[in-house]
Design an enzyme around this catalytic site. Sequence first.
Site, short mmCIF file in Angstrom:
data_model
loop_
_atom_site.label_atom_id
_atom_site.label_comp_id
_atom_site.label_asym_id
_atom_site.label_seq_id
_atom_site.Cartn_x
_atom_site.Cartn_y
_atom_site.Cartn_z
N HIS A 1 3.51 12.34 9.95
CA HIS A 1 2.06 12.34 9.43
C HIS A 1 1.23 13.42 10.23
O HIS A 1 0.44 13.95 9.54
CB HIS A 1 1.88 10.82 9.60
CG HIS A 1 0.70 10.40 8.79
ND1 HIS A 1 1.03 10.21 7.52
CD2 HIS A 1 -0.66 10.17 8.95
CE1 HIS A 1 -0.34 9.97 6.87
NE2 HIS A 1 -1.13 9.97 7.75
N ASP B 1 -5.80 4.49 -15.56
CA ASP B 1 -6.62 3.90 -14.94
C ASP B 1 -6.06 3.37 -13.36
O ASP B 1 -5.35 2.11 -13.57
CB ASP B 1 -7.26 2.84 -15.72
CG ASP B 1 -8.10 2.00 -15.05
OD1 ASP B 1 -8.34 1.90 -13.55
OD2 ASP B 1 -8.79 1.17 -15.77
N LYS C 1 0.78 -1.18 0.00
CA LYS C 1 -0.02 0.03 0.03
C LYS C 1 0.93 1.23 -0.08
O LYS C 1 0.62 2.38 -0.72
CB LYS C 1 -0.90 0.07 1.32
CG LYS C 1 -2.00 1.12 1.21
CD LYS C 1 -1.62 2.60 1.65
CE LYS C 1 -2.87 3.22 1.77
NZ LYS C 1 -2.48 4.66 2.18
C1 MEV Z 1 0.43 4.55 4.85
O1 MEV Z 1 -0.23 5.42 3.90
C2 MEV Z 1 1.27 3.74 4.29
C3 MEV Z 1 2.38 2.84 5.14
O2 MEV Z 1 1.43 2.33 5.87
C4 MEV Z 1 2.96 2.02 4.44
C5 MEV Z 1 3.96 0.97 5.24
O3 MEV Z 1 3.38 0.38 6.21
O4 MEV Z 1 4.91 0.53 4.76
C6 MEV Z 1 3.20 3.81 6.00
#
Ligand code: MEV
Length: 433
Positions: free
Chosen positions: A387, A289, A273
């Site tokens: 973050h 896409d 992700k």
């Molecule tokens: C958050 O959008 C993405 C992370 O969770 C990726 C990861 O854990 O490697 C920080």
Amino acid sequence: MTASRISGFYNLTLDERRAKLADAAALSPDDLAAYVSNGGLSAEAADHMIENAIGTHALPLGIGLNFVVNGRDVLVPMAIEEPSVVAGASFMAKLARAGGGFIATTSEPLMIGQMQVINVANLEEAKLKLYEHKAELLAEADAIDPVLKKFGGGARDLEVRMIESSNIGPFLVVHLIYDVRDAMGANAVNTACERLAPHVESITGGRVHLRILSNLADRRVARARCTIPSKELAFGKGESQTRPYSGEEVRDGIIAAYAFAAADPYRAATHNKGIMNGVDAVVIATGNDWRAIEAGAHAYAARSSKYTSLSTWNKDKEGNLVGTLEMPMAVGIIGGATKVHPAAQAAIKLMNIKSASELAEIIVSVGLAQNMAALRALATEGIQRGHMSLHARQVAIAAGASGDMIEKVAAQMVTEKTVRIDKAEEILRQLKA
Ligand code: MEV
């Protein structure tokens, strides 16, 4: 020539950033005009793109800085709503620069179209008959899209697979391998499969049921690698709120984090992700896409029948950190939204790219940088501090802050280590009193 290092970009105003960007990429303000007006997509244009349109939906568009891909500086447009992603990619691209940037390659742009052939009396015989007629089937498919053919694309191969099914019994699947050049390719491949179906039916005596491209585009992959001197990875006193981390410590932390993702699907999903945070942002910014890219990425990650990491992180014999990423990358620069969306056109100009493979090489490099940004934070201080300061601004806006108040409310929440809407509302009330 574009310079992708623009110092102090973060601290400029929106207008100053646009001016710097136009200057760095040698573009006119008109080339970037789409970014000034919510992506430049009018409601009227949107009405021609989808059904039941009532307007458009905007996302923040940031610039990934410091990227060097195959020796070329590139400024990368990233459309994403999540804080920290653009900053993370830019910072890691800066570290990767010290080792020469990203080296990326692509395979030929080969997409797979699938035809499901059911009700076949003798599967083995039908399979061989299809191979006997391969040349004429390919010639037929090749003639369907003269424009693609003119640019060097067209049908390349035909493969026949037999699939066992406990639901409907065994059936055949014909794969049409199609070179789509600079297109994403779905339309070309779907058209070819639909047109070929009657011929496949007459050869096999069966019925062609589904005729559709596969998003597991494992014949159209992009690969990127980077080598980072471990000293570049150090987490200095200024950056770290807890303690400094040496470069070797960070490097080994990243390698251990990768080992976790390689072995455990629960972790691999989150690890991947993080890669997709970077990949999707560029895919969206270029009008491509992203659902297709997501589907392809995760299917590719599970191709060994165990879902795992798309990237690898190890060290070389000099002790440098070495990262690699390989994934399907079915993106185009012609056709569809890439052609009609003004912001997508601006993105192509900004990156100064001439082919879909160049775009794929940049995207996969951004994915690798993004992955490294997440792992470096996770392997040291955790991601929440960086973050939260950006997230706090969104929370402040949601609580009703505007103008100068946004920064003030956000900063106080971070200081008080409570980033929540009720806290933001309380601080806002106090500041306004
Ligand atoms: C958050 O959008 C993405 C992370 O969770 C990726 C990861 O854990 O490697 C920080």
